[in-house]
Design an enzyme around this catalytic site. Structure first.
Site, PDB file in Angstrom:
ATOM      1  N   PHE A  63     -25.666 -84.765 -32.881  1.00  0.00           N
ATOM      2  CA  PHE A  63     -25.510 -83.314 -32.781  1.00  0.00           C
ATOM      3  C   PHE A  63     -26.449 -82.631 -33.761  1.00  0.00           C
ATOM      4  CE2 PHE A  63     -23.693 -79.138 -33.505  1.00  0.00           C
ATOM      5  CZ  PHE A  63     -23.588 -78.697 -32.204  1.00  0.00           C
ATOM      6  N   ILE A  64     -27.277 -81.735 -33.244  1.00  0.00           N
ATOM      7  CA  ILE A  64     -28.282 -81.052 -34.071  1.00  0.00           C
ATOM      8  C   ILE A  64     -28.128 -79.535 -33.958  1.00  0.00           C
ATOM      9  CG2 ILE A  64     -29.964 -82.936 -33.990  1.00  0.00           C
ATOM     10  CD1 ILE A  64     -31.333 -81.425 -31.718  1.00  0.00           C
TER      11      ILE A  64
ATOM     12  N   GLU B 101     -35.457 -74.975 -21.385  1.00  0.00           N
ATOM     13  CA  GLU B 101     -34.173 -75.291 -22.028  1.00  0.00           C
ATOM     14  C   GLU B 101     -34.396 -75.713 -23.476  1.00  0.00           C
ATOM     15  OE1 GLU B 101     -31.246 -75.122 -22.447  1.00  0.00           O
ATOM     16  OE2 GLU B 101     -29.965 -75.731 -20.810  1.00  0.00           O
ATOM     17  N   ASP B 102     -33.389 -75.496 -24.320  1.00  0.00           N
ATOM     18  CA  ASP B 102     -33.465 -76.001 -25.684  1.00  0.00           C
ATOM     19  C   ASP B 102     -33.260 -77.512 -25.696  1.00  0.00           C
ATOM     20  OD1 ASP B 102     -30.783 -75.765 -24.930  1.00  0.00           O
ATOM     21  OD2 ASP B 102     -30.152 -74.718 -26.745  1.00  0.00           O
TER      22      ASP B 102
ATOM     23  N   ARG C 123     -28.535 -70.704 -35.254  1.00  0.00           N
ATOM     24  CA  ARG C 123     -29.689 -70.584 -34.358  1.00  0.00           C
ATOM     25  C   ARG C 123     -30.942 -70.124 -35.102  1.00  0.00           C
ATOM     26  NH1 ARG C 123     -27.589 -70.974 -29.157  1.00  0.00           N
ATOM     27  NH2 ARG C 123     -25.664 -69.841 -28.740  1.00  0.00           N
TER      28      ARG C 123
ATOM     29  N   GLY D  86     -29.642 -70.577 -26.250  1.00  0.00           N
ATOM     30  CA  GLY D  86     -30.320 -71.522 -27.135  1.00  0.00           C
ATOM     31  C   GLY D  86     -31.826 -71.617 -26.993  1.00  0.00           C
TER      32      GLY D  86
ATOM     33  N   ASP E  62     -27.158 -74.089 -31.669  1.00  0.00           N
ATOM     34  CA  ASP E  62     -26.069 -73.519 -32.456  1.00  0.00           C
ATOM     35  C   ASP E  62     -24.876 -74.452 -32.633  1.00  0.00           C
ATOM     36  OD1 ASP E  62     -25.373 -73.257 -29.617  1.00  0.00           O
ATOM     37  OD2 ASP E  62     -23.638 -72.154 -30.362  1.00  0.00           O
TER      38      ASP E  62
ATOM     39  N   LYS F 206     -31.822 -85.841 -24.867  1.00  0.00           N
ATOM     40  CA  LYS F 206     -31.013 -86.984 -25.305  1.00  0.00           C
ATOM     41  C   LYS F 206     -30.813 -87.910 -24.105  1.00  0.00           C
ATOM     42  CE  LYS F 206     -28.041 -84.251 -28.466  1.00  0.00           C
ATOM     43  NZ  LYS F 206     -26.656 -83.732 -28.625  1.00  0.00           N
TER      44      LYS F 206
ATOM     45  N   ASP G 133     -28.789 -82.623 -22.471  1.00  0.00           N
ATOM     46  CA  ASP G 133     -27.827 -83.559 -23.058  1.00  0.00           C
ATOM     47  C   ASP G 133     -27.195 -84.365 -21.914  1.00  0.00           C
ATOM     48  OD1 ASP G 133     -26.120 -84.572 -25.118  1.00  0.00           O
ATOM     49  OD2 ASP G 133     -24.634 -83.036 -24.712  1.00  0.00           O
TER      50      ASP G 133
END
Ligand code: IMP
Ligand code: MG
Length: 181
Positions: free
Chosen positions: A156-157, A103-104, A169, A49, A163, A135, A107
């Site tokens: 959720f995105i 990191e993307d 992506r 990601g 993805d 988040k 969470d």
């Protein structure tokens, strides 16, 4: 940007534009450049990601730096499995290096927490975390990213690397599930 996109029967609407993403990454690059002056950091991109973010962040770093990659996975569909699998291990020596994990999204914090404990056994000089998205409400482990692009609520995105089961992506903007925006 599209008004709506659909993946696996789920409809998503625009959330963060590519222009906003680019502008924020420029700022993050400038901040990391200032903080890491003279240190030759090693950017460690968490695949899959984070690759678009890592690419742009790295290109916005001024000075000597290297980049390496690890592959981890904790998500199936739209929820975390809580179980982080190391799919492609690190083969770069990080002894004495200033590591910046890229990191993307952070969470639950599971992925980063696991990665940080693994990296600590390899004797780096320092470990910092740069994440495009964070988040904070979803966090389950004591993880504090050093550089955060956008703090977002528990939604959720997809897009810009993020993805849904491997898809979406390549969306240039970030989208959120319709009805939760
Ligand atoms: P964590 O281990 O729970 O912190 O989750 C981190 C990983 O879960 C990220 O690297 C993403 O791959 C994935 N993830 C978390 N939230 C989302 C999301 O909203 N969309 C897509 N992937 C996500
Ligand atoms: Mg990821």
């Amino acid at each position: 940007m599209k008004d709506e996109v659909t993946y696996r029967g789920l409809t998503f609407v625009p959330y963060i534009t590519r222009e906003e993403i680019d502008a924020r990454i420029k700022e993050m690059g400038a901040q990391i450049t200032a903080d890491a002056a003279g240190k030759m950091p090693l950017f460690l991109c968490v695949l899959n990601g984070a690759f678009p973010f890592a690419s742009e962040l790295f290109m916005n770093f001024e000075g000597n730096a290297e980049i390496a990659f690890v592959r981890l996975q904790s998500y199936e569909g739209t929820s975390t499995t809580g179980n982080v699998k190391e799919l492609l291990g690190l083969n770069t020596d990080i002894d004495g290096r200033h590591v910046i994990i890229v990191e993307d999204i952070v969470d639950t914090g599971n992925t980063i927490h696991r990665l940080i404990s693994d990296l600590k056994t390899k004797n780096p000089a320092s470990i910092k975390v740069a994440t495009l998205l964070f988040k904070p409400e979803a966090l389950q482990l004591p993880v504090k990213p050093d550089y955060v692009g956008f703090e977002i609520p528990q939604k959720f995105i997809i897009g810009f690397g993020l993805d849904l089961d491997g898809l979406a992506r390549n969306l240039n903007d970030i989208y959120v599930i319709k009805g939760t925006d």
